[in-house]
Design an enzyme around this catalytic site. Structure first.
Site, PDB file in Angstrom:
ATOM      1  N   LEU A  37       0.853  -1.183   0.000  1.00 54.33           N
ATOM      2  CA  LEU A  37       0.000   0.000   0.000  1.00 54.33           C
ATOM      3  C   LEU A  37       0.893   1.237   0.000  1.00 54.33           C
ATOM      4  O   LEU A  37       1.902   1.268   0.706  1.00 54.33           O
ATOM      5  CB  LEU A  37      -0.899   0.019   1.244  1.00 54.33           C
ATOM      6  CG  LEU A  37      -1.982  -1.064   1.312  1.00 54.33           C
ATOM      7  CD1 LEU A  37      -2.732  -0.968   2.640  1.00 54.33           C
ATOM      8  CD2 LEU A  37      -2.953  -0.935   0.145  1.00 54.33           C
ATOM      9  N   GLU A  44      -8.167   3.255   8.429  1.00 56.11           N
ATOM     10  CA  GLU A  44      -8.795   2.854   7.166  1.00 56.11           C
ATOM     11  C   GLU A  44      -8.662   1.341   6.997  1.00 56.11           C
ATOM     12  O   GLU A  44      -9.598   0.659   6.567  1.00 56.11           O
ATOM     13  CB  GLU A  44      -8.135   3.612   5.997  1.00 56.11           C
ATOM     14  CG  GLU A  44      -8.981   3.716   4.738  1.00 56.11           C
ATOM     15  CD  GLU A  44      -9.105   2.420   3.962  1.00 56.11           C
ATOM     16  OE1 GLU A  44     -10.182   2.173   3.362  1.00 56.11           O
ATOM     17  OE2 GLU A  44      -8.139   1.629   3.942  1.00 56.11           O
TER      18      GLU A  44
HETATM   19  N1  LIG Z   1      -5.332   0.114  -2.020  1.00 56.50           N
HETATM   20  C1  LIG Z   1      -6.001  -1.039  -2.000  1.00 56.50           C
HETATM   21  O1  LIG Z   1      -7.143  -1.092  -1.555  1.00 56.50           O
HETATM   22  C2  LIG Z   1      -5.355  -2.267  -2.547  1.00 56.50           C
HETATM   23  C3  LIG Z   1      -6.122  -3.408  -2.726  1.00 56.50           C
HETATM   24  C4  LIG Z   1      -5.523  -4.515  -3.289  1.00 56.50           C
HETATM   25  C5  LIG Z   1      -4.193  -4.463  -3.683  1.00 56.50           C
HETATM   26  N2  LIG Z   1      -3.472  -3.361  -3.481  1.00 56.50           N
HETATM   27  C6  LIG Z   1      -2.071  -3.278  -3.924  1.00 56.50           C
HETATM   28  O2  LIG Z   1      -2.034  -3.772  -5.264  1.00 56.50           O
HETATM   29  C7  LIG Z   1      -0.798  -4.464  -5.487  1.00 56.50           C
HETATM   30  C8  LIG Z   1      -1.084  -5.922  -5.874  1.00 56.50           C
HETATM   31  O3  LIG Z   1      -1.997  -5.992  -6.939  1.00 56.50           O
HETATM   32  P1  LIG Z   1      -1.575  -6.545  -8.390  1.00 56.50           P
HETATM   33  O4  LIG Z   1      -2.715  -6.210  -9.302  1.00 56.50           O
HETATM   34  O5  LIG Z   1      -0.206  -6.071  -8.725  1.00 56.50           O
HETATM   35  O6  LIG Z   1      -1.461  -8.110  -8.161  1.00 56.50           O
HETATM   36  P2  LIG Z   1      -2.443  -9.291  -7.672  1.00 56.50           P
HETATM   37  O7  LIG Z   1      -3.734  -9.262  -8.413  1.00 56.50           O
HETATM   38  O8  LIG Z   1      -2.525  -9.310  -6.204  1.00 56.50           O
HETATM   39  O9  LIG Z   1      -1.569 -10.531  -8.111  1.00 56.50           O
HETATM   40  C9  LIG Z   1      -1.358 -10.805  -9.465  1.00 56.50           C
HETATM   41  C10 LIG Z   1      -1.220 -12.300  -9.616  1.00 56.50           C
HETATM   42  O10 LIG Z   1      -2.349 -12.945  -9.030  1.00 56.50           O
HETATM   43  C11 LIG Z   1      -2.816 -13.977  -9.871  1.00 56.50           C
HETATM   44  N3  LIG Z   1      -4.121 -13.589 -10.417  1.00 56.50           N
HETATM   45  C12 LIG Z   1      -4.678 -12.356 -10.425  1.00 56.50           C
HETATM   46  N4  LIG Z   1      -5.888 -12.400 -10.994  1.00 56.50           N
HETATM   47  C13 LIG Z   1      -6.106 -13.688 -11.355  1.00 56.50           C
HETATM   48  C14 LIG Z   1      -7.186 -14.371 -11.977  1.00 56.50           C
HETATM   49  N5  LIG Z   1      -8.310 -13.730 -12.352  1.00 56.50           N
HETATM   50  N6  LIG Z   1      -7.069 -15.683 -12.204  1.00 56.50           N
HETATM   51  C15 LIG Z   1      -5.933 -16.352 -11.826  1.00 56.50           C
HETATM   52  N7  LIG Z   1      -4.881 -15.770 -11.226  1.00 56.50           N
HETATM   53  C16 LIG Z   1      -4.975 -14.450 -10.989  1.00 56.50           C
HETATM   54  C17 LIG Z   1      -1.779 -14.156 -10.939  1.00 56.50           C
HETATM   55  O11 LIG Z   1      -0.816 -15.023 -10.391  1.00 56.50           O
HETATM   56  P3  LIG Z   1       0.007 -16.088 -11.304  1.00 56.50           P
HETATM   57  O12 LIG Z   1       1.000 -15.254 -12.043  1.00 56.50           O
HETATM   58  O13 LIG Z   1       0.589 -17.020 -10.309  1.00 56.50           O
HETATM   59  O14 LIG Z   1      -0.987 -16.722 -12.229  1.00 56.50           O
HETATM   60  C18 LIG Z   1      -1.199 -12.753 -11.066  1.00 56.50           C
HETATM   61  O15 LIG Z   1       0.114 -12.717 -11.592  1.00 56.50           O
HETATM   62  C19 LIG Z   1      -0.027  -4.339  -4.187  1.00 56.50           C
HETATM   63  O16 LIG Z   1       0.781  -3.156  -4.265  1.00 56.50           O
HETATM   64  C20 LIG Z   1      -1.109  -4.144  -3.149  1.00 56.50           C
HETATM   65  O17 LIG Z   1      -0.642  -3.476  -1.982  1.00 56.50           O
HETATM   66  C21 LIG Z   1      -4.034  -2.253  -2.921  1.00 56.50           C
END
Ligand SMILES: NC(=O)c1ccc[n+]([C@@H]2O[C@H](COP(=O)([O-])OP(=O)(O)OC[C@H]3O[C@@H](n4cnc5c(N)ncnc54)[C@H](OP(=O)(O)O)[C@@H]3O)[C@@H](O)[C@H]2O)c1
Length: 204
Positions: A37, A44
């Site tokens: 984050l 929050e």
């Molecule tokens: N501010 C907020 O409320 C909030 C909320 C959530 C996240 N975040 C931030 O967002 C970042 C992480 O999010 P991100 O989008 O980079 O990654 P993510 O969605 O957490 O992870 C991506 C990985 O998850 C798997 N994946 C995602 N969607 C999939 C689906 N539909 N089906 C199968 N596998 C799936 C895949 O893994 P594989 O490569 O193993 O297939 C993909 O490479 C972090 O910085 C976190 O702190 C913030």
């Protein structure tokens, strides 16, 4: 929303569950930076935890659906969470990560897990907690009814963003239950809790 119906792909009988997104976004819809984050807003984060674990009566549970990077970004002191079953999405992991309950290879499999036996009578709400692709899948899902979006009213350098969504379809609500109103402030950062509700119409 818990009537029995055919699954969206028409293959099986399922118990329809609300699919709800929850996120905090800064001015340019950024949500994350370097796998974490971008801000430190403990109250929050507590609101997030309180929201996802709320159930209507003892014995019920919610499901949280996590992208793999989100899952690994949280300190493990966050777990266990009361009333929650955790599903991690990944196409590459082959074992369920520590503290999680299930591993699914795609979004619809996670929804089916909650909507079919043996979990269907237990799960009330499917909470979608990111990242970007998981939010995109959820926004398109016919059972998606609410988006809980905290507006962090500041600029942060981000490398991950909340997807665009149709604000004519998802309408901002006033005075939503269990959602504090007005501007909050923590560590010098202002933010407000918002809820957007999908106007179901005839499309769902
Ligand atoms: N501010 C907020 O409320 C909030 C909320 C959530 C996240 N975040 C931030 O967002 C970042 C992480 O999010 P991100 O989008 O980079 O990654 P993510 O969605 O957490 O992870 C991506 C990985 O998850 C798997 N994946 C995602 N969607 C999939 C689906 N539909 N089906 C199968 N596998 C799936 C895949 O893994 P594989 O490569 O193993 O297939 C993909 O490479 C972090 O910085 C976190 O702190 C913030």
């Amino acid at each position: 929303m818990s009537e029995t119906e055919m699954s969206p792909d028409g293959r099986d009988k399922v118990q329809k569950k609300p699919v709800r997104l929850i996120a905090a976004v800064c001015n340019d819809m950024g949500i994350g930076k370097d796998g974490k984050l971008p801000w430190n807003l403990p109250s929050e984060f507590q609101y997030f935890l309180n929201t996802v674990k709320r159930v209507s009566r003892p014995g019920k549970m919610n499901m949280m659906v996590w992208g793999k990077l989100c899952w690994y970004s949280l300190p493990k002191t966050t777990f266990p969470m009361a009333n929650i079953l955790h599903v991690v999405l990944s196409t590459t992991l082959d074992t369920v990560p520590d503290h999680a309950h299930f591993l699914c290879q795609d979004f619809e499999s996670a929804v089916r897990l909650a909507a079919q036996p043996p979990l269907a009578d237990l799960i009330e709400t499917i909470w979608i907690v990111g990242g970007t692709q998981v939010y995109k899948d959820a926004l398109k899902h016919p059972w998606c009814d609410l988006v809980y979006l905290t507006d962090v009213m500041a600029d942060f350098d981000c490398d991950v963003f909340f997807p665009e969504f149709d604000r004519a379809l998802f309408k901002e609500q006033e005075g939503f239950p269990d959602v504090p109103s007005g501007i909050q402030e923590e560590n010098g950062i202002k933010y407000k809790f918002q809820v957007f509700k999908k106007e179901m119409g005839d499309a769902v």
